[in-house]
Write a protein that holds these residues in place. Structure first.
Motif, PDB file in Angstrom:
ATOM      1  N   ALA A 229      32.585  34.714 -27.289  1.00 28.93           N
ATOM      2  CA  ALA A 229      31.469  35.163 -28.135  1.00 28.93           C
ATOM      3  C   ALA A 229      31.378  34.310 -29.399  1.00 28.93           C
ATOM      4  O   ALA A 229      30.279  33.935 -29.839  1.00 28.93           O
ATOM      5  CB  ALA A 229      31.639  36.630 -28.494  1.00 28.93           C
ATOM      6  N   GLN A 230      32.522  33.980 -29.985  1.00 32.03           N
ATOM      7  CA  GLN A 230      32.531  33.165 -31.193  1.00 32.03           C
ATOM      8  C   GLN A 230      31.998  31.753 -30.907  1.00 32.03           C
ATOM      9  O   GLN A 230      31.239  31.192 -31.704  1.00 32.03           O
ATOM     10  CB  GLN A 230      33.946  33.077 -31.768  1.00 32.03           C
ATOM     11  N   PHE A 231      32.396  31.206 -29.754  1.00 33.96           N
ATOM     12  CA  PHE A 231      31.936  29.853 -29.417  1.00 33.96           C
ATOM     13  C   PHE A 231      30.432  29.849 -29.186  1.00 33.96           C
ATOM     14  O   PHE A 231      29.717  28.960 -29.680  1.00 33.96           O
ATOM     15  CB  PHE A 231      32.664  29.331 -28.174  1.00 33.96           C
ATOM     16  N   GLU A 232      29.953  30.823 -28.423  1.00 32.40           N
ATOM     17  CA  GLU A 232      28.522  30.877 -28.128  1.00 32.40           C
ATOM     18  C   GLU A 232      27.699  31.077 -29.399  1.00 32.40           C
ATOM     19  O   GLU A 232      26.611  30.508 -29.539  1.00 32.40           O
ATOM     20  CB  GLU A 232      28.248  31.988 -27.117  1.00 32.40           C
ATOM     21  N   GLN A 233      28.225  31.852 -30.319  1.00 35.06           N
ATOM     22  CA  GLN A 233      27.530  32.037 -31.589  1.00 35.06           C
ATOM     23  C   GLN A 233      27.528  30.733 -32.393  1.00 35.06           C
ATOM     24  O   GLN A 233      26.510  30.356 -32.992  1.00 35.06           O
ATOM     25  CB  GLN A 233      28.182  33.145 -32.399  1.00 35.06           C
ATOM     26  N   PHE A 234      28.672  30.032 -32.394  1.00 32.69           N
ATOM     27  CA  PHE A 234      28.774  28.771 -33.119  1.00 32.69           C
ATOM     28  C   PHE A 234      27.758  27.756 -32.586  1.00 32.69           C
ATOM     29  O   PHE A 234      27.043  27.110 -33.364  1.00 32.69           O
ATOM     30  CB  PHE A 234      30.194  28.205 -32.992  1.00 32.69           C
ATOM     31  N   ILE A 235      27.672  27.632 -31.263  1.00 34.51           N
ATOM     32  CA  ILE A 235      26.758  26.669 -30.654  1.00 34.51           C
ATOM     33  C   ILE A 235      25.308  27.064 -30.915  1.00 34.51           C
ATOM     34  O   ILE A 235      24.449  26.216 -31.186  1.00 34.51           O
ATOM     35  CB  ILE A 235      27.020  26.543 -29.142  1.00 34.51           C
ATOM     36  N   SER A 236      25.030  28.353 -30.834  1.00 31.25           N
ATOM     37  CA  SER A 236      23.642  28.793 -31.043  1.00 31.25           C
ATOM     38  C   SER A 236      23.183  28.556 -32.483  1.00 31.25           C
ATOM     39  O   SER A 236      21.998  28.324 -32.745  1.00 31.25           O
ATOM     40  CB  SER A 236      23.502  30.266 -30.687  1.00 31.25           C
TER      41      SER A 236
END
Length: 542
Positions: A229-236
């Motif tokens: 979730a943290q990675f996907e938020q970072f990329i978004s």
């Protein structure tokens, strides 16, 4: 045995094994040092510079690696490969009162040269040294790809922009030495990646951003694990604007000084010395070789039992090569340029499917020829021993390529004055400027969302070399699809920036920063990275 180079006057060594190779190849010992020999080979190869000129036979406007001012007679590829002319018609008797190179020079500038070397391409006219390309633009030394733009050296790619030395990549951008990867951006020296950004020296990873030296990892940002979730938020939330891209690259540079680096990139190989060597054995002073054996002073090749070669070889490996450039699928070839499927040929240029030829240019399916003149087998075998071979590659002046257009200018750059003083050609021709509205790269929008299709009708001044370049409709669509800002450098400067990620092809003495073991490395002692021996490097990864 120590000798002094007749060109740069630096000393170089000839070992017992070297002498045995020269005896086997029936050539004299070289008078030039390894660097000067490589420089002479490379100055004949123009991979990337394209010019508009006219076919000397049909008058048709064509693209060519030779500018209109070149002394060469240039034919369109279809004409050159066709039956409208015969290379044998330029044959001349060997004159024993004149030096061989003088006679070869006469032939060299008379026999037509092919404008570009592309095979089985579709909608890929602006390419050179490619095969089986579809919908590709400004690609060089690429094979079996589709929808590729500004890619050099590699193959089996699809939907990629700005790659160097990449194989089996799809939806990738600004990658170097990256293999078998999908949807990766700004990655280097890595393989089997997917959905990775700004990653280096990483293998079998996915969903990583700004990482170096990771193996079989997922969801990492600057080498630190994060949740999915943290990675996907970072990329978004990360916007690939020009400024943000520079910040990410700067942060990666800081990380590069904190993690260890292997002294040499050698894998699955035995008794090898050089860099980027894979699946090879007994290769010394070699760079970017694979599936090779018993080679020395070889760059960018797949060869066996060969010395002093550049961009040469094939699988099964080409063998018994000496001082050759662009020779493929061949055996027992010396001092040749751009030959394929040839055996027992010396001083030949753009010959294919030939055997037992000497000093020939542009021949196809021929044998027993000297200076493009046909002889019987008996006549050839009687005449050839009487010819005194120079024992060195073609002189630099006997060349239709300018030093500044050749690959030599990248590895061994020279000013115009120094190049001419050393006997190299120089291309002063400048292509006509397009009459389009100009825009400085520094004035480009920071975000791709701010870019309109009107950019296609403008020429952009490169931030580095001040040359103008254009954005094509296909690459603009790629940038918009992946929300990447426009480049600020022309395609040549982008290419050389990618190439500069690889260490120079120079071996230094060094010590492991962990165990102090002495080793050879391509990291200069003046650099700040932590360099480990192979044992310590892999122990760190465990």
């Amino acid at each position: 045995m120590n000798k002094n180079c007749t060109n740069c006057h630096k000393p170089f060594d000839i070992t017992t094994d070297d002498s045995a190779f020269y005896v086997k190849m029936k050539v004299p010992e070289p008078t030039l040092c390894p660097d000067c020999r490589m420089q002479r080979l490379m100055c004949f190869r123009n991979e990337r510079a394209l010019f508009k000129t006219k076919c000397a036979l049909t008058g048709k406007e064509i693209l060519s690696i030779y500018p209109p001012t070149a002394k060469a007679t240039v034919y369109d590829q279809k004409v050159w490969m066709g039956d409208q002319w015969s290379a044998l018609s330029y044959g001349q008797d060997f004159d024993f009162t004149k030096p061989f190179f003088d006679q070869f020079s006469e032939l060299y500038f008379k026999v037509p040269r092919i404008n570009l070397d592309n095979t089985n391409n579709e909608n890929s006219d602006y390419c050179n040294d490619t095969s089986d390309q579809k919908n590709s633009y400004l690609c060089f030394n690429m094979h079996r790809g589709e929808d590729l733009y500004y890619c050099t050296t590699g193959g089996y790619g699809k939907d990629c922009v700005d790659l160097f030395w990449c194989i089996q990549c799809e939806l990738c951008y600004e990658c170097t030495k990256t293999f078998e990867s999908y949807h990766c951006f700004w990655c280097f020296n890595s393989s089997n990646l997917s959905d990775c950004y700004f990653c280096e020296d990483s293998y079998s990873c996915k969903n990583c951003f700004g990482c170096i030296g990771l193996h079989q990892k997922e969801y990492h940002v600057y080498n630190k694990p994060v949740s999915r979730a943290q990675f996907e938020q970072f990329i978004s939330e990360f916007k690939f604007t020009h400024q943000n891209i520079k910040k990410a690259q700067d942060k990666l540079s800081e990380l590069r000084l904190q993690v260890p680096h292997k002294n040499l990139e050698i894998a699955q190989s035995e008794d090898c010395l050089g860099d980027y060597i894979t699946n090879s054995k007994n290769c010394t002073q070699c760079f970017d070789v694979m599936h090779s054996q018993d080679a020395k002073y070889v760059w960018d090749a797949i060869v066996n039992d060969s010395y002093d070669c550049f961009n040469t070889g094939s699988m099964p490996a080409t063998s018994l090569m000496y001082q050759c450039v662009g020779v493929y699928n061949s055996t027992n070839v010396k001092f040749c340029f751009r030959c394929d499927y040839c055996n027992d040929v010396n001083y030949c240029d753009y010959c294919s499917n030939c055997h037992d030829c000497f000093g020939c240019i542009g021949l196809k399916h021929k044998s027993y020829c000297i200076l493009n003149k046909q002889y019987s087998k008996q006549q050839y075998e009687e005449l050839l021993p009487r010819i005194l071979e120079p024992g060195e590659f073609l002189p630099a002046k006997l060349n239709a390529v300018g030093y500044n257009d050749s690959v030599a200018q990248y590895y061994m750059p020279l000013s115009r004055e120094k190049a001419i003083a050393q006997g190299f050609n120089w291309n002063d021709y400048e292509s006509p400027k397009l009459d389009l509205e100009s825009l400085d790269a520094k004035d480009l929008p920071d975000s791709i969302e701010e870019v309109s299709d009107d950019i296609l009708n403008k020429r952009i001044k490169c931030e580095k070399d001040q040359k103008y370049f254009r954005i094509t409709a296909q690459e603009l669509a790629f940038y918009k699809k992946h929300k990447i800002s426009l480049p600020h450098l022309c395609h040549d400067c982008r290419h050389f920036a990618r190439k500069a990620k690889m260490n120079p092809r120079v071996l230094y003495d060094g010590h492991c920063a962990n165990c102090q073991t002495a080793f050879k490395t391509t990291y200069s002692p003046a650099r700040s990275e932590k360099v480990y021996c192979e044992k310590c490097y892999f122990a760190e990864l465990a």
